[in-house]
Every structure is written in C-alpha cells, then in structure tokens.
Write a protein that holds these residues in place. Sequence first.
Motif, mmCIF file in Angstrom:
data_model
loop_
_atom_site.group_PDB
_atom_site.id
_atom_site.type_symbol
_atom_site.label_atom_id
_atom_site.label_comp_id
_atom_site.label_asym_id
_atom_site.label_seq_id
_atom_site.Cartn_x
_atom_site.Cartn_y
_atom_site.Cartn_z
ATOM 1 N N ILE A 27 1.479 -1.048 -0.094
ATOM 2 C CA ILE A 27 -0.112 -0.119 0.006
ATOM 3 C C ILE A 27 0.660 0.843 0.154
ATOM 4 N N GLU A 28 1.542 1.538 0.823
ATOM 5 C CA GLU A 28 2.908 2.501 0.420
ATOM 6 C C GLU A 28 3.789 2.273 0.162
ATOM 7 N N ASN A 29 4.007 1.370 -0.573
ATOM 8 C CA ASN A 29 5.130 1.645 -1.938
ATOM 9 C C ASN A 29 4.940 1.657 -2.939
ATOM 10 N N ILE A 37 -6.232 -7.175 -7.181
ATOM 11 C CA ILE A 37 -7.256 -7.378 -6.909
ATOM 12 C C ILE A 37 -8.459 -6.765 -7.665
ATOM 13 N N LYS A 38 -9.408 -8.004 -8.110
ATOM 14 C CA LYS A 38 -10.870 -7.382 -8.375
ATOM 15 C C LYS A 38 -11.615 -6.354 -7.371
ATOM 16 N N GLY A 39 -11.793 -5.051 -8.377
ATOM 17 C CA GLY A 39 -12.246 -4.081 -7.817
ATOM 18 C C GLY A 39 -11.560 -2.997 -7.730
ATOM 19 N N ILE A 40 -10.405 -3.018 -7.730
ATOM 20 C CA ILE A 40 -9.746 -2.061 -7.820
ATOM 21 C C ILE A 40 -9.293 -1.581 -8.747
ATOM 22 N N SER A 41 -9.579 -0.077 -9.165
ATOM 23 C CA SER A 41 -8.591 -0.034 -10.234
ATOM 24 C C SER A 41 -6.772 1.018 -10.000
ATOM 25 N N GLU A 42 -6.530 1.055 -11.013
ATOM 26 C CA GLU A 42 -5.139 1.978 -10.698
ATOM 27 C C GLU A 42 -5.596 3.058 -9.920
ATOM 28 N N LYS A 43 -7.345 3.756 -10.264
ATOM 29 C CA LYS A 43 -6.569 5.535 -9.305
ATOM 30 C C LYS A 43 -7.303 4.641 -8.195
ATOM 31 N N ALA A 49 -2.820 4.451 -1.935
ATOM 32 C CA ALA A 49 -2.211 4.723 -1.269
ATOM 33 C C ALA A 49 -2.084 6.719 -0.151
ATOM 34 N N ALA A 50 -2.845 7.571 -0.974
ATOM 35 C CA ALA A 50 -2.431 8.529 -0.560
ATOM 36 C C ALA A 50 -3.681 8.342 0.785
ATOM 37 N N GLN A 51 -4.663 7.541 1.124
ATOM 38 C CA GLN A 51 -4.993 7.653 2.400
ATOM 39 C C GLN A 51 -3.852 7.609 3.375
ATOM 40 N N PHE A 52 -3.827 6.294 2.744
ATOM 41 C CA PHE A 52 -2.602 5.864 3.963
ATOM 42 C C PHE A 52 -1.140 6.800 4.411
ATOM 43 N N GLU A 53 -1.232 7.056 3.419
ATOM 44 C CA GLU A 53 0.188 8.090 4.056
ATOM 45 C C GLU A 53 -0.567 9.261 4.631
ATOM 46 N N GLU A 54 -1.775 9.562 4.154
ATOM 47 C CA GLU A 54 -2.457 10.288 5.397
ATOM 48 C C GLU A 54 -2.682 10.281 7.013
ATOM 49 N N LYS A 55 -2.502 8.670 7.281
ATOM 50 C CA LYS A 55 -3.155 8.583 8.238
ATOM 51 C C LYS A 55 -1.660 7.881 9.378
ATOM 52 N N LYS A 56 -0.948 7.918 8.530
ATOM 53 C CA LYS A 56 0.501 6.958 8.810
ATOM 54 C C LYS A 56 0.777 7.677 9.986
ATOM 55 N N GLU A 57 1.042 9.367 10.595
ATOM 56 C CA GLU A 57 0.809 9.691 11.516
ATOM 57 C C GLU A 57 0.169 9.157 13.159
ATOM 58 N N MET A 58 -0.678 9.130 12.793
ATOM 59 C CA MET A 58 -2.142 8.503 13.041
ATOM 60 C C MET A 58 -1.762 7.032 13.981
ATOM 61 N N ARG A 59 -1.184 6.173 12.766
ATOM 62 C CA ARG A 59 -1.122 5.561 12.786
ATOM 63 C C ARG A 59 0.120 4.408 13.987
#
Length: 175
Positions: A27-29, A37-43, A49-59
């Motif tokens: 997800i990160e890199n 994975i079926k149901g996940i487009s490139e967008k 990945a962008a949301q994951f990065e935004e929540k990195k500090e919280m994690r």
Amino acid sequence: SGAIKGIKEATAHKIVSKFKDRTFDVIENHPEELASIKGISEKKARDIAAQFEEKKEMREAIIFLQEYNISMTFAVKIYEFYGNSLYEKIRTNPYRLAYDINGIGFKLADEIAYRMGFAIDHEERIKAGILYVLSEATARGNIFIPKEQLVAGSMELLGCDEELTGVAIDNLAVE
C-alpha cells in the motif's frame, strides 16, 4: 476496513489475503500492485495509498500508545486531542490524560505512568492523585473537604506517607 474510505471488509480481506505480511509495504510503496485485485482500479489504488499516507502519523501514534496497553478507542481520542505532540506530553506527564481525555481517569493514567516507569512518589502522580480525591468528593456532592480527610484519602489512594501528601496539598494551594 473502515480506516480507508472505499475499502470495505471484503476488499480489505482480499488485500490481506493476497499480500499477507507485505500488505502495508504494498500500500505504501507499491500501490499499483493493488490494481491486481478485482474491484480495485489503478485510480482507486492511488487513492488508497494517498489515504494510507495521510493516516501514517496516526498509525504510528496508535502503535506507540498500544505499547502502554492503551485501547484503540482511547489511542484515537488521544491522537485527535494532542496530535503529534502526544509523545512529548505523555512521556513528560501521563497524568495529563486524566485531565484532558474524557473517559481516562486517574487510575488508568496511573497504570500508564507505572508502565512508563514513573515512581510512586513522582510529583505529578501525587498532584493527580490529590485532584482525583477532590473530584471524587465533589462528585459525592461535597463542596468542602477538611485537609485531614484529603490527606488521608490521598495517602490511601497513592500509598504515600502523610508528610509527602500534606506538602503536595500545601503546594497545590499555592499554585
């Protein structure tokens, strides 16, 4: 699931099943791999990945707090209240949690402080314990408590001697 918008339980399960212990790294890199994975487009993969990065500090904050057995619910509340300053604030005075975070009282803050290595006679512990005894008296409807009762209640709660407790009470009155 639930932490990242658009990722429901079934999709989260597919991601973890496919990538196993590499899930966070992918997800990160390497978010483009999510598109396999079926149901996940490139967008959608880029959005994840962008949301994951935004929540990195919280994690990272939640992981830090869980080292002290703080529940996920309280960890999120703590992070939302303090933000990235939580590390310094909690390491300096974990008893602040009892004052600042609804639902965390003296006893939980004291457990956290103990896990952090705070001594039984630490100034902040004594102060927080005395304030807890006062708040409990207020909750029972008291608007006044004799100093002797406050000392006795604080000594019982804190396991400290009368002199230490009495001096701390006198210092609180000056503050």
